[in-house]
Design a protein around this motif. Structure first.
Motif, short mmCIF file in Angstrom:
data_model
loop_
_atom_site.label_atom_id
_atom_site.label_comp_id
_atom_site.label_asym_id
_atom_site.label_seq_id
_atom_site.Cartn_x
_atom_site.Cartn_y
_atom_site.Cartn_z
N SER A 166 -13.61 0.51 -10.44
CA SER A 166 -13.18 -0.57 -9.54
C SER A 166 -11.91 -1.29 -10.31
O SER A 166 -12.12 -1.94 -11.28
CB SER A 166 -14.42 -1.79 -9.51
OG SER A 166 -14.16 -2.78 -8.98
N PHE A 167 -10.86 -1.10 -9.26
CA PHE A 167 -9.50 -1.74 -10.06
C PHE A 167 -8.79 -2.03 -8.93
O PHE A 167 -9.29 -1.98 -7.59
CB PHE A 167 -8.94 -0.51 -10.82
CG PHE A 167 -8.86 0.61 -9.89
CD1 PHE A 167 -7.85 1.04 -9.15
CD2 PHE A 167 -9.52 1.51 -10.20
CE1 PHE A 167 -7.50 2.10 -8.33
CE2 PHE A 167 -9.49 2.90 -9.51
CZ PHE A 167 -8.38 3.00 -8.72
N VAL A 168 -7.72 -2.82 -8.99
CA VAL A 168 -6.87 -3.16 -8.09
C VAL A 168 -5.81 -2.22 -8.13
O VAL A 168 -4.85 -1.99 -8.98
CB VAL A 168 -6.32 -4.61 -8.18
CG1 VAL A 168 -5.17 -5.14 -7.08
CG2 VAL A 168 -7.39 -5.61 -8.40
N LEU A 169 -5.55 -1.37 -6.96
CA LEU A 169 -4.53 -0.58 -6.85
C LEU A 169 -3.26 -1.10 -6.47
O LEU A 169 -3.37 -1.68 -5.36
CB LEU A 169 -5.04 0.64 -5.97
CG LEU A 169 -4.16 1.76 -5.85
CD1 LEU A 169 -3.41 2.50 -6.93
CD2 LEU A 169 -4.53 2.62 -4.69
N ILE A 170 -2.10 -0.86 -6.85
CA ILE A 170 -0.92 -1.82 -6.58
C ILE A 170 -0.03 -0.58 -6.34
O ILE A 170 0.40 -0.06 -7.50
CB ILE A 170 -0.61 -2.71 -7.36
CG1 ILE A 170 -1.45 -3.88 -7.18
CG2 ILE A 170 0.87 -3.17 -6.74
CD1 ILE A 170 -1.04 -5.17 -8.21
N GLY A 171 0.58 -0.08 -5.28
CA GLY A 171 1.61 0.78 -5.02
C GLY A 171 2.83 0.40 -4.57
O GLY A 171 2.75 -0.62 -3.71
N THR A 172 4.16 0.55 -5.11
CA THR A 172 5.24 0.17 -4.88
C THR A 172 6.19 1.29 -4.34
O THR A 172 6.02 2.59 -4.50
CB THR A 172 6.07 -0.54 -5.87
OG1 THR A 172 6.48 0.38 -6.86
CG2 THR A 172 5.15 -1.86 -6.56
N MET A 173 7.24 0.74 -3.45
CA MET A 173 7.96 2.03 -2.88
C MET A 173 9.10 1.43 -2.40
O MET A 173 9.34 0.22 -1.75
CB MET A 173 7.15 2.78 -1.58
CG MET A 173 6.59 1.86 -0.43
SD MET A 173 5.98 2.74 0.84
CE MET A 173 7.44 3.58 1.51
N ASN A 174 10.39 2.03 -2.43
CA ASN A 174 11.70 1.42 -1.84
C ASN A 174 11.68 2.54 -0.65
O ASN A 174 12.01 3.81 -0.73
CB ASN A 174 12.64 1.74 -2.92
CG ASN A 174 14.08 1.32 -2.08
OD1 ASN A 174 14.23 0.99 -1.06
ND2 ASN A 174 14.92 1.47 -3.08
N PRO A 175 11.86 2.02 0.60
CA PRO A 175 11.77 2.86 1.91
C PRO A 175 13.27 3.66 1.90
O PRO A 175 13.23 4.52 2.65
CB PRO A 175 11.92 1.83 3.00
CG PRO A 175 11.25 0.47 2.51
CD PRO A 175 11.63 0.62 1.07
N GLU A 176 14.31 3.28 1.10
CA GLU A 176 15.40 4.18 1.17
C GLU A 176 14.93 5.41 0.26
O GLU A 176 15.96 6.44 0.49
CB GLU A 176 16.69 3.18 0.35
CG GLU A 176 16.99 1.96 1.01
CD GLU A 176 18.08 1.34 0.17
OE1 GLU A 176 18.32 1.72 -0.98
OE2 GLU A 176 18.35 0.34 0.92
#
Length: 366
Positions: A160-170
């Motif tokens: 049980s964790f908080v999933l945080i994904g980041t991305m740059n659309p470029e």
């Protein structure tokens, strides 16, 4: 904080925060100009079953700073970083080879999912992560359990964790099949308002100059967030949804032309988490309105084509039937449409081309 540099958020070689010896983390309460992101992260922290948060934005908008700041508010404060080059075994766990060779017994070696339990699992540039790893991540984030069936190992454990994904659309988009699996999405923009930009820079400079003093100045707000998250988690089972809330959720999802029912379920859970965080007695339509954008941002589809029910309401009118055309033209169109499939042009006669040097056969040989 918006505008913070990536270098201030580097982890040590293990992918974990270094504990007491680590540099202080920029306080969640001190984030500037990130109200929508703060709300989404808090909701995911309250109800980890939402499926995590996807943060899209250009470089330098402090995506990793916000993720690390949230980890400081969670019970164990664990911040686990998943590198792009990690293997599937490293992520979900595998057979402990050392134990097999030493004792001849089968033992499970936990992966990053186990270590991220009750903390934050952070994936930078998730759009560049192999699809197999993204699938495993999202399955565990939604269910709260990691199950491994491989190499003679059958093992399940809480994840049980908080999933945080980041991305740059470029740098490329995430596949639609995967992007929908993230519960919430926030799209960050560069700050072009002078006052906001100055406030961001001043806060960052103050933190870099005296990290301990800066954190101490926000300690009371940080403690308040911790208490409210803990209380909201306990209040979740006590909150229910009335018919008005269900109706508003359905209307918003239908209007956004979303696929399936995942958006409805996530929106209800997010609204409940917000109500719990605000210590409300019940989930209301206002809570739904406050979370709708984060739920629908990555699920909304364009209304390029009308739905079948809309076409029937309009009498089946087709774009080829121009209201200004002559009756004879419409009759000809109707006749040709009956003889051919819709969407195909009727056949046109083509001129015959004579072929030279062809010797005709006798009739009996034909």
């Amino acid at each position: 904080m918006n505008g913070a540099t990536r270098g201030a958020d580097d982890l040590n070689g293990t992918g974990f925060a270094s504990g007491a010896s680590a540099r202080p983390v920029f306080p969640f309460a001190a984030l500037v100009g990130q109200a929508s992101l703060q709300q989404a992260l808090l909701l995911a922290a309250i109800d980890s079953g939402l499926g995590g948060v996807l943060i899209s934005g250009p470089r330098g908008t402090a995506k990793s700073t916000a993720a690390r700041a949230l980890a400081e508010l969670l019970p164990e404060g664990q911040f686990v970083n998943l590198p792009l080059g990690a293997s599937e075994d490293r992520l979900i766990g595998t057979l402990d080879i050392e134990t097999v060779l030493r004792d001849g017994s089968v033992r499970f070696s936990p992966g990053l999912l186990a270590r991220a339990h009750r903390g934050v699992l952070y994936v930078d540039e998730v759009n560049l992560l192999p699809d197999a790893l993204v699938d495993a991540l999202l399955d565990a984030a939604a269910s709260g359990v990691n199950t491994v069936e491989r190499d003679g190992v059958s093992h399940s454990h809480d994840a049980s964790f908080v999933l945080i994904g980041t991305m740059n659309p470029e740098e490329g988009e995430l596949r639609p099949q995967l992007i929908d699996r993230f519960g919430l999405m926030v799209e960050l923009q560069n700050a072009f308002e002078p006052q906001v930009r100055q406030a961001i820079v001043k806060a960052r400079l103050a933190f870099d100059h005296d990290p301990a003093g800066f954190c101490a100045a926000h300690a009371a707000q940080q403690a308040s967030y911790v208490r409210r998250i803990r209380a909201a988690r306990a209040a979740l089972p006590l909150l229910s949804f009335d018919d008005a809330v269900h109706a508003r959720v359905s209307a918003l999802c239908i209007d956004a032309a979303v696929d399936g029912l995942r958006a409805d379920l996530v929106m209800l859970r997010a609204a409940r988490a917000l109500a719990a965080f605000e210590q409300a007695d019940a989930v209301t339509v206002r809570h739904v309105e406050c979370v709708a954008d984060a739920v629908l941002l990555h699920r909304r589809r364009q209304h390029d084509a009308q739905r079948p029910d809309q076409e029937q309401q309009q009498g089946g009118t087709r774009p080829h039937e121009d209201a200004g055309s002559a009756p004879g033209d419409q009759a000809a169109f109707a006749t040709s449409s009956a003889d051919t499939d819709w969407g195909y042009m009727p056949p046109e006669p083509a001129a015959a081309v004579p072929v030279k040097s062809v010797i005709p056969l006798d009739a009996k040989k034909r």
